[in-house]
Scaffold this motif. Structure first.
Motif, short mmCIF file in Angstrom:
data_model
loop_
_atom_site.label_atom_id
_atom_site.label_comp_id
_atom_site.label_asym_id
_atom_site.label_seq_id
_atom_site.Cartn_x
_atom_site.Cartn_y
_atom_site.Cartn_z
N ILE A 5 31.93 21.50 12.86
CA ILE A 5 32.33 20.11 13.00
C ILE A 5 31.25 19.21 12.41
CG2 ILE A 5 33.78 20.62 15.03
CD1 ILE A 5 31.56 19.13 16.70
N PRO A 6 31.55 17.93 12.16
CA PRO A 6 30.53 17.04 11.55
C PRO A 6 29.27 16.91 12.41
CG PRO A 6 32.72 16.03 11.50
CD PRO A 6 32.83 17.25 12.36
N GLU A 7 28.21 16.42 11.78
CA GLU A 7 26.94 16.20 12.48
C GLU A 7 26.99 14.88 13.25
OE1 GLU A 7 23.97 18.06 12.08
OE2 GLU A 7 25.10 19.57 10.94
N ARG A 8 26.13 14.74 14.26
CA ARG A 8 26.05 13.49 15.00
C ARG A 8 24.59 13.07 15.13
NH1 ARG A 8 26.68 15.07 21.41
NH2 ARG A 8 25.72 17.11 21.28
N ILE A 9 24.38 11.84 15.59
CA ILE A 9 23.04 11.48 16.03
C ILE A 9 23.07 11.51 17.55
CG2 ILE A 9 22.23 10.13 14.06
CD1 ILE A 9 23.04 7.62 15.63
N SER A 10 21.93 11.76 18.16
CA SER A 10 21.90 11.89 19.60
C SER A 10 21.54 10.55 20.24
CB SER A 10 20.88 12.98 19.95
OG SER A 10 20.61 12.94 21.32
N LEU A 11 22.45 10.00 21.03
CA LEU A 11 22.22 8.70 21.66
C LEU A 11 22.48 8.74 23.17
CD1 LEU A 11 24.20 6.62 19.01
CD2 LEU A 11 21.73 6.48 19.37
N ALA A 12 23.48 9.50 23.58
CA ALA A 12 23.90 9.50 24.98
C ALA A 12 23.04 10.43 25.82
CB ALA A 12 25.36 9.94 25.06
N ASN A 13 22.99 10.18 27.12
CA ASN A 13 22.32 11.08 28.06
C ASN A 13 23.30 12.20 28.40
OD1 ASN A 13 19.96 9.55 28.32
ND2 ASN A 13 20.86 8.28 29.93
N LEU A 14 23.11 13.33 27.79
CA LEU A 14 24.04 14.45 27.95
C LEU A 14 23.28 15.70 28.39
CD1 LEU A 14 26.16 13.98 24.70
CD2 LEU A 14 26.62 13.08 26.98
N PRO A 15 23.93 16.63 29.09
CA PRO A 15 25.30 16.53 29.60
C PRO A 15 25.41 15.58 30.78
CG PRO A 15 24.25 18.53 30.44
CD PRO A 15 23.27 17.89 29.48
N THR A 16 26.59 15.00 30.97
CA THR A 16 26.80 14.16 32.15
C THR A 16 27.22 15.07 33.32
OG1 THR A 16 29.10 13.80 31.51
CG2 THR A 16 27.49 12.12 30.83
N LYS A 17 26.88 14.63 34.50
CA LYS A 17 27.14 15.46 35.69
C LYS A 17 28.63 15.58 36.01
CE LYS A 17 24.50 13.00 38.38
NZ LYS A 17 23.88 12.41 39.59
N ILE A 18 28.98 16.69 36.63
CA ILE A 18 30.31 16.84 37.23
C ILE A 18 30.11 16.92 38.73
CG2 ILE A 18 32.25 18.43 37.58
CD1 ILE A 18 32.12 19.13 34.61
N GLU A 19 30.79 16.06 39.47
CA GLU A 19 30.63 16.01 40.93
C GLU A 19 31.97 16.24 41.61
OE1 GLU A 19 29.19 12.00 41.21
OE2 GLU A 19 27.12 12.58 40.83
N LYS A 20 31.94 16.91 42.73
CA LYS A 20 33.19 17.08 43.49
C LYS A 20 33.38 15.89 44.43
CE LYS A 20 35.90 20.13 46.33
NZ LYS A 20 35.92 21.14 47.38
N LEU A 21 34.60 15.40 44.49
CA LEU A 21 34.92 14.33 45.43
C LEU A 21 35.42 15.00 46.71
CD1 LEU A 21 36.70 11.91 42.92
CD2 LEU A 21 34.36 11.73 43.79
N ASP A 22 34.46 15.39 47.56
CA ASP A 22 34.77 16.21 48.73
C ASP A 22 35.66 15.51 49.74
OD1 ASP A 22 33.52 18.82 48.66
OD2 ASP A 22 31.61 17.76 48.55
N ARG A 23 35.24 14.30 50.12
CA ARG A 23 35.98 13.62 51.19
C ARG A 23 37.38 13.21 50.71
NH1 ARG A 23 30.84 12.59 51.76
NH2 ARG A 23 30.88 10.87 50.28
#
Ligand code: PLP
Length: 329
Positions: A4-22
Protein backbone atom coordinates in the motif's frame (compact mmCIF):
# COMPACT_ATOMS: atom_id res chain seq x y z
CA UNK A 1 1.56 -9.48 0.26
CA UNK A 2 -0.22 -6.28 -0.76
CA UNK A 3 1.86 -3.13 -1.00
CA UNK A 4 0.00 0.00 0.00
CA UNK A 5 1.16 3.65 -0.35
CA UNK A 6 3.57 5.23 2.15
CA UNK A 7 2.42 7.57 4.91
CA UNK A 8 3.90 10.09 7.27
CA UNK A 9 3.52 9.36 10.95
CA UNK A 10 1.37 11.92 12.78
CA UNK A 11 -1.19 10.12 14.94
CA UNK A 12 -0.63 8.49 18.33
CA UNK A 13 -0.97 4.86 17.31
CA UNK A 14 -2.07 2.25 18.12
CA UNK A 15 -5.16 3.64 19.82
CA UNK A 16 -6.52 1.68 22.76
CA UNK A 17 -9.41 -0.75 22.64
CA UNK A 18 -11.49 -0.72 25.83
CA UNK A 19 -14.39 -2.87 26.91
CA UNK A 20 -17.55 -1.08 27.97
CA UNK A 21 -18.20 -3.42 30.90
CA UNK A 22 -21.08 -1.73 32.65
CA UNK A 23 -22.93 -0.88 29.46
CA UNK A 24 -22.50 -4.41 28.09
CA UNK A 25 -23.95 -5.85 31.32
CA UNK A 26 -26.95 -3.51 31.08
CA UNK A 27 -27.67 -4.40 27.45
CA UNK A 28 -27.52 -8.15 28.02
CA UNK A 29 -26.49 -8.56 24.41
CA UNK A 30 -23.08 -8.82 22.76
CA UNK A 31 -20.05 -7.35 24.57
CA UNK A 32 -19.34 -3.84 23.41
CA UNK A 33 -15.82 -2.53 22.91
CA UNK A 34 -14.68 0.92 21.85
CA UNK A 35 -11.56 1.84 19.88
CA UNK A 36 -10.31 5.21 21.05
CA UNK A 37 -9.57 6.98 17.78
CA UNK A 38 -10.72 10.09 19.63
CA UNK A 39 -7.27 9.87 21.23
CA UNK A 40 -5.13 10.06 18.10
CA UNK A 41 -3.70 13.34 19.41
CA UNK A 42 -4.86 16.55 21.08
CA UNK A 43 -4.96 18.86 18.07
CA UNK A 44 -5.29 16.06 15.55
CA UNK A 45 -7.88 14.09 17.53
CA UNK A 46 -10.26 11.86 15.62
CA UNK A 47 -10.37 9.71 12.52
CA UNK A 48 -9.25 12.31 9.98
CA UNK A 49 -5.63 12.20 11.03
CA UNK A 50 -5.28 8.56 9.93
CA UNK A 51 -6.47 9.54 6.46
CA UNK A 52 -4.34 12.69 6.41
CA UNK A 53 -1.20 10.64 7.07
CA UNK A 54 -1.60 9.25 3.55
CA UNK A 55 -2.94 12.36 1.81
CA UNK A 56 -0.21 14.60 3.17
CA UNK A 57 2.52 12.12 2.34
CA UNK A 58 1.27 12.29 -1.25
CA UNK A 59 1.16 16.12 -1.07
CA UNK A 60 4.76 16.29 0.18
CA UNK A 61 5.92 13.79 -2.45
CA UNK A 62 4.40 16.09 -5.07
CA UNK A 63 6.33 19.05 -3.63
CA UNK A 64 3.25 20.88 -2.35
CA UNK A 65 3.52 23.58 0.34
CA UNK A 66 -0.17 24.46 0.73
CA UNK A 67 -3.13 22.29 1.75
CA UNK A 68 -6.65 23.22 0.69
CA UNK A 69 -9.68 21.49 2.13
CA UNK A 70 -13.33 22.05 3.05
CA UNK A 71 -16.02 21.20 5.58
CA UNK A 72 -18.81 22.48 7.78
CA UNK A 73 -18.22 25.26 10.29
CA UNK A 74 -17.44 22.69 13.02
CA UNK A 75 -15.45 20.43 10.70
CA UNK A 76 -13.14 18.13 12.65
CA UNK A 77 -11.38 17.41 9.40
CA UNK A 78 -10.55 21.07 8.66
CA UNK A 79 -9.23 21.50 12.21
CA UNK A 80 -7.03 18.41 11.90
CA UNK A 81 -5.72 19.64 8.53
CA UNK A 82 -4.97 23.08 10.01
CA UNK A 83 -3.11 21.43 12.89
CA UNK A 84 -0.99 19.22 10.63
CA UNK A 85 -0.18 22.15 8.36
CA UNK A 86 1.06 24.19 11.32
CA UNK A 87 3.06 21.24 12.63
CA UNK A 88 4.77 20.65 9.27
CA UNK A 89 5.26 24.31 8.35
CA UNK A 90 2.74 24.21 5.50
CA UNK A 91 -0.02 26.70 4.73
CA UNK A 92 -3.65 25.63 5.15
CA UNK A 93 -6.63 27.17 3.41
CA UNK A 94 -9.95 25.86 4.72
CA UNK A 95 -13.19 26.49 2.90
CA UNK A 96 -16.10 26.44 5.33
CA UNK A 97 -19.79 26.08 4.57
CA UNK A 98 -22.12 28.83 5.77
CA UNK A 99 -21.88 32.33 7.18
CA UNK A 100 -18.96 33.68 9.11
CA UNK A 101 -20.13 33.85 12.77
CA UNK A 102 -19.52 36.80 15.10
CA UNK A 103 -17.56 34.72 17.57
CA UNK A 104 -15.55 31.60 16.99
CA UNK A 105 -16.00 28.50 19.09
CA UNK A 106 -15.03 24.83 18.91
CA UNK A 107 -13.23 23.75 15.75
CA UNK A 108 -13.54 27.06 13.92
CA UNK A 109 -11.80 28.76 16.84
CA UNK A 110 -9.00 26.19 16.56
CA UNK A 111 -8.74 26.68 12.76
CA UNK A 112 -7.96 30.34 13.42
CA UNK A 113 -5.59 29.67 16.32
CA UNK A 114 -3.69 27.22 14.13
CA UNK A 115 -3.17 29.92 11.53
CA UNK A 116 -5.31 28.52 8.73
CA UNK A 117 -6.71 30.93 6.18
CA UNK A 118 -10.48 30.54 6.44
CA UNK A 119 -12.80 31.26 3.51
CA UNK A 120 -16.61 31.11 3.68
CA UNK A 121 -18.96 29.87 0.98
CA UNK A 122 -22.75 29.44 0.88
CA UNK A 123 -24.37 26.05 1.53
CA UNK A 124 -25.49 25.92 -2.12
CA UNK A 125 -21.99 26.60 -3.43
CA UNK A 126 -20.64 24.06 -1.00
CA UNK A 127 -23.07 21.40 -2.17
CA UNK A 128 -22.68 22.01 -5.89
CA UNK A 129 -19.26 23.54 -6.49
CA UNK A 130 -16.87 22.83 -3.60
CA UNK A 131 -14.33 20.89 -5.71
CA UNK A 132 -14.30 23.62 -8.38
CA UNK A 133 -13.93 26.30 -5.76
CA UNK A 134 -10.98 24.50 -4.18
CA UNK A 135 -9.38 23.91 -7.59
CA UNK A 136 -9.74 27.64 -8.36
CA UNK A 137 -8.00 28.46 -5.07
CA UNK A 138 -5.23 26.01 -6.04
CA UNK A 139 -4.72 27.94 -9.32
CA UNK A 140 -4.63 31.18 -7.36
CA UNK A 141 -1.96 29.66 -5.10
CA UNK A 142 0.18 28.54 -8.03
CA UNK A 143 -0.09 32.00 -9.62
CA UNK A 144 1.72 33.16 -6.46
CA UNK A 145 4.50 30.65 -7.01
CA UNK A 146 3.32 28.07 -4.48
CA UNK A 147 1.90 24.64 -4.98
CA UNK A 148 -1.34 23.43 -3.48
CA UNK A 149 -2.76 19.99 -2.77
CA UNK A 150 -6.54 19.71 -2.61
CA UNK A 151 -7.95 17.32 -0.03
CA UNK A 152 -11.62 16.47 -0.64
CA UNK A 153 -14.20 16.68 2.15
CA UNK A 154 -13.29 14.44 5.10
CA UNK A 155 -10.08 13.31 3.33
CA UNK A 156 -12.31 10.59 1.89
CA UNK A 157 -10.25 10.06 -1.21
CA UNK A 158 -8.73 6.87 -2.58
CA UNK A 159 -5.42 7.68 -0.90
CA UNK A 160 -7.00 8.84 2.39
CA UNK A 161 -8.90 5.58 2.82
CA UNK A 162 -5.62 3.74 3.43
CA UNK A 163 -5.68 5.31 6.89
CA UNK A 164 -8.43 2.87 7.79
CA UNK A 165 -6.88 0.01 5.84
CA UNK A 166 -4.02 0.31 8.30
CA UNK A 167 -6.46 0.74 11.18
CA UNK A 168 -7.98 -2.68 10.40
CA UNK A 169 -4.50 -4.23 10.44
CA UNK A 170 -4.00 -2.57 13.82
CA UNK A 171 -7.31 -4.05 15.07
CA UNK A 172 -6.30 -7.56 13.89
CA UNK A 173 -3.04 -7.24 15.84
CA UNK A 174 -4.95 -6.08 18.94
CA UNK A 175 -7.40 -8.97 18.65
CA UNK A 176 -4.43 -11.33 18.95
CA UNK A 177 -3.00 -9.45 21.92
CA UNK A 178 -6.36 -9.26 23.71
CA UNK A 179 -7.39 -12.80 22.80
CA UNK A 180 -10.76 -11.73 21.39
CA UNK A 181 -12.26 -11.47 17.95
CA UNK A 182 -14.81 -8.89 16.88
CA UNK A 183 -17.79 -10.06 14.87
CA UNK A 184 -18.58 -6.55 13.69
CA UNK A 185 -16.85 -3.19 13.51
CA UNK A 186 -19.26 -0.26 13.62
CA UNK A 187 -18.53 3.30 12.49
CA UNK A 188 -20.37 6.57 11.88
CA UNK A 189 -20.64 7.52 8.22
CA UNK A 190 -20.03 11.17 7.33
CA UNK A 191 -18.21 11.18 4.02
CA UNK A 192 -17.57 7.43 3.86
CA UNK A 193 -13.77 7.21 3.75
CA UNK A 194 -13.42 5.51 7.12
CA UNK A 195 -15.86 2.77 6.16
CA UNK A 196 -14.25 2.48 2.70
CA UNK A 197 -10.79 1.89 4.16
CA UNK A 198 -11.99 -0.70 6.67
CA UNK A 199 -13.95 -2.57 4.00
CA UNK A 200 -11.08 -2.47 1.52
CA UNK A 201 -8.81 -4.07 4.12
CA UNK A 202 -11.48 -6.55 5.21
CA UNK A 203 -11.90 -7.76 1.64
CA UNK A 204 -8.22 -7.82 0.65
CA UNK A 205 -6.96 -9.31 3.90
CA UNK A 206 -9.96 -11.64 4.01
CA UNK A 207 -10.78 -11.07 7.66
CA UNK A 208 -14.11 -12.29 9.03
CA UNK A 209 -15.38 -8.93 10.35
CA UNK A 210 -18.61 -7.39 9.27
CA UNK A 211 -18.01 -3.71 8.63
CA UNK A 212 -21.16 -1.78 9.46
CA UNK A 213 -21.71 1.94 8.92
CA UNK A 214 -24.45 4.04 10.47
CA UNK A 215 -25.07 7.16 8.41
CA UNK A 216 -25.48 10.56 10.09
CA UNK A 217 -26.66 12.28 6.89
CA UNK A 218 -27.95 11.29 3.43
CA UNK A 219 -29.07 7.65 2.99
CA UNK A 220 -27.96 4.08 2.33
CA UNK A 221 -27.94 4.41 -1.45
CA UNK A 222 -25.85 7.58 -1.32
CA UNK A 223 -23.23 5.94 0.89
CA UNK A 224 -23.05 2.68 -1.03
CA UNK A 225 -22.17 4.71 -4.09
CA UNK A 226 -19.78 7.04 -2.23
CA UNK A 227 -17.96 4.14 -0.55
CA UNK A 228 -17.59 2.10 -3.73
CA UNK A 229 -16.26 5.18 -5.56
CA UNK A 230 -13.60 5.70 -2.88
CA UNK A 231 -12.63 2.01 -3.00
CA UNK A 232 -12.30 2.13 -6.78
CA UNK A 233 -10.01 5.14 -6.39
CA UNK A 234 -7.96 3.29 -3.76
CA UNK A 235 -7.55 0.29 -6.05
CA UNK A 236 -5.49 2.44 -8.42
CA UNK A 237 -2.81 2.69 -5.74
CA UNK A 238 -2.36 -1.04 -5.31
CA UNK A 239 -1.57 -3.61 -7.95
CA UNK A 240 -4.58 -5.67 -7.02
CA UNK A 241 -8.01 -5.80 -8.63
CA UNK A 242 -10.73 -4.96 -6.13
CA UNK A 243 -14.31 -5.93 -6.64
CA UNK A 244 -16.63 -5.20 -3.78
CA UNK A 245 -20.27 -6.02 -4.43
CA UNK A 246 -22.71 -3.32 -3.32
CA UNK A 247 -24.34 -5.76 -0.89
CA UNK A 248 -21.01 -6.12 0.95
CA UNK A 249 -21.34 -2.45 1.89
CA UNK A 250 -23.44 -2.83 5.03
CA UNK A 251 -25.22 0.30 6.12
CA UNK A 252 -27.82 0.76 8.82
CA UNK A 253 -29.95 3.67 7.67
CA UNK A 254 -32.51 5.22 9.99
CA UNK A 255 -30.58 7.28 12.51
CA UNK A 256 -30.08 10.59 10.69
CA UNK A 257 -32.84 11.93 12.95
CA UNK A 258 -33.46 15.63 12.41
CA UNK A 259 -30.60 15.95 9.92
CA UNK A 260 -26.86 16.57 9.84
CA UNK A 261 -25.60 18.19 13.04
CA UNK A 262 -29.12 18.44 14.45
CA UNK A 263 -29.83 16.51 17.59
CA UNK A 264 -32.85 14.80 19.09
CA UNK A 265 -33.32 14.47 22.86
CA UNK A 266 -32.79 10.67 22.79
CA UNK A 267 -29.39 11.10 21.06
CA UNK A 268 -28.28 13.65 23.64
CA UNK A 269 -29.49 11.40 26.44
CA UNK A 270 -27.41 8.57 24.97
CA UNK A 271 -24.31 10.80 25.06
CA UNK A 272 -25.07 11.76 28.66
CA UNK A 273 -25.72 8.16 29.72
CA UNK A 274 -22.48 6.82 28.22
CA UNK A 275 -20.46 9.68 29.71
CA UNK A 276 -21.77 9.06 33.23
CA UNK A 277 -21.73 5.26 32.99
CA UNK A 278 -18.34 4.70 31.33
CA UNK A 279 -16.50 8.05 31.32
CA UNK A 280 -16.49 8.16 27.53
CA UNK A 281 -17.68 11.31 25.79
CA UNK A 282 -19.20 11.14 22.30
CA UNK A 283 -20.00 14.03 19.98
CA UNK A 284 -23.52 14.99 18.88
CA UNK A 285 -22.82 15.15 15.11
CA UNK A 286 -21.28 11.73 14.38
CA UNK A 287 -20.48 9.32 17.16
CA UNK A 288 -23.47 10.21 19.35
CA UNK A 289 -25.91 9.49 16.54
CA UNK A 290 -24.17 6.33 15.40
CA UNK A 291 -23.79 4.98 18.93
CA UNK A 292 -27.44 5.71 19.67
CA UNK A 293 -28.29 3.76 16.50
CA UNK A 294 -26.06 0.87 17.55
CA UNK A 295 -27.73 0.60 20.98
CA UNK A 296 -31.20 0.73 19.43
CA UNK A 297 -30.26 -2.06 17.03
CA UNK A 298 -28.83 -4.16 19.88
CA UNK A 299 -32.09 -3.68 21.81
CA UNK A 300 -34.05 -4.76 18.72
CA UNK A 301 -31.97 -7.95 18.52
CA UNK A 302 -30.23 -7.15 15.23
CA UNK A 303 -26.90 -8.39 16.60
CA UNK A 304 -28.26 -11.30 18.61
CA UNK A 305 -25.89 -13.81 17.01
CA UNK A 306 -22.79 -11.78 17.84
CA UNK A 307 -20.37 -12.06 20.77
CA UNK A 308 -18.20 -8.97 20.45
CA UNK A 309 -18.82 -5.67 18.70
CA UNK A 310 -16.20 -2.95 18.26
CA UNK A 311 -17.40 0.64 17.89
CA UNK A 312 -14.79 3.06 16.59
CA UNK A 313 -14.90 6.36 18.49
CA UNK A 314 -13.96 8.65 15.63
CA UNK A 315 -13.59 11.78 17.78
CA UNK A 316 -15.40 15.11 17.48
CA UNK A 317 -15.17 16.35 21.06
CA UNK A 318 -14.53 19.99 20.09
CA UNK A 319 -17.81 19.95 18.17
CA UNK A 320 -19.68 19.08 21.39
CA UNK A 321 -19.20 22.40 23.12
CA UNK A 322 -21.13 24.57 20.62
CA UNK A 323 -24.13 22.29 21.41
CA UNK A 324 -23.98 22.96 25.17
CA UNK A 325 -27.38 24.66 25.29
CA UNK A 326 -29.13 21.59 23.77
CA UNK A 327 -28.43 19.46 26.84
CA UNK A 328 -30.93 19.34 29.72
CA UNK A 329 -29.70 18.45 33.18
C1 PLP B 1 -15.60 12.88 9.82
C2 PLP B 1 -16.07 12.18 11.03
C3 PLP B 1 -16.73 10.95 10.94
C4 PLP B 1 -17.08 10.30 9.64
O1 PLP B 1 -16.01 9.75 8.97
P1 PLP B 1 -16.03 9.63 7.39
O2 PLP B 1 -14.79 8.96 7.02
O3 PLP B 1 -16.13 11.03 6.86
O4 PLP B 1 -17.26 8.84 7.01
C5 PLP B 1 -17.10 10.31 12.11
N1 PLP B 1 -16.85 10.88 13.31
C6 PLP B 1 -16.24 12.06 13.44
C7 PLP B 1 -16.04 12.62 14.80
C8 PLP B 1 -15.82 12.76 12.31
O5 PLP B 1 -15.21 13.95 12.45
Amino acid sequence: MITIPERISLANLPTKIEKLDRLSAQLQGPSLYIKRDDQTGTEFAGNKIRKLEYCIREALDQGCDTLITCGGIQSNHCRATAAVAAKLGLKAIVVLRGEQPDTYEGNVLLDHLLGAEVRWISSEDYRDHRMNIMNDIASEVSAHGQQAYVIPEGASSGIGAFGYYTALQEIVQQEQELGISFDAIVVALGSGGTHAGLLLAQQLLETSHRIIGINVCDDEQYFQKAISTVIQESSHYIDQPVHIPLKAIEIIDGYVGKGYAQSQPQELKCIQDLASLEGVILDPVYTGKAFYGLLEEIRKGTFEDMQNILFIHTGGLYGLFPHASSFRF
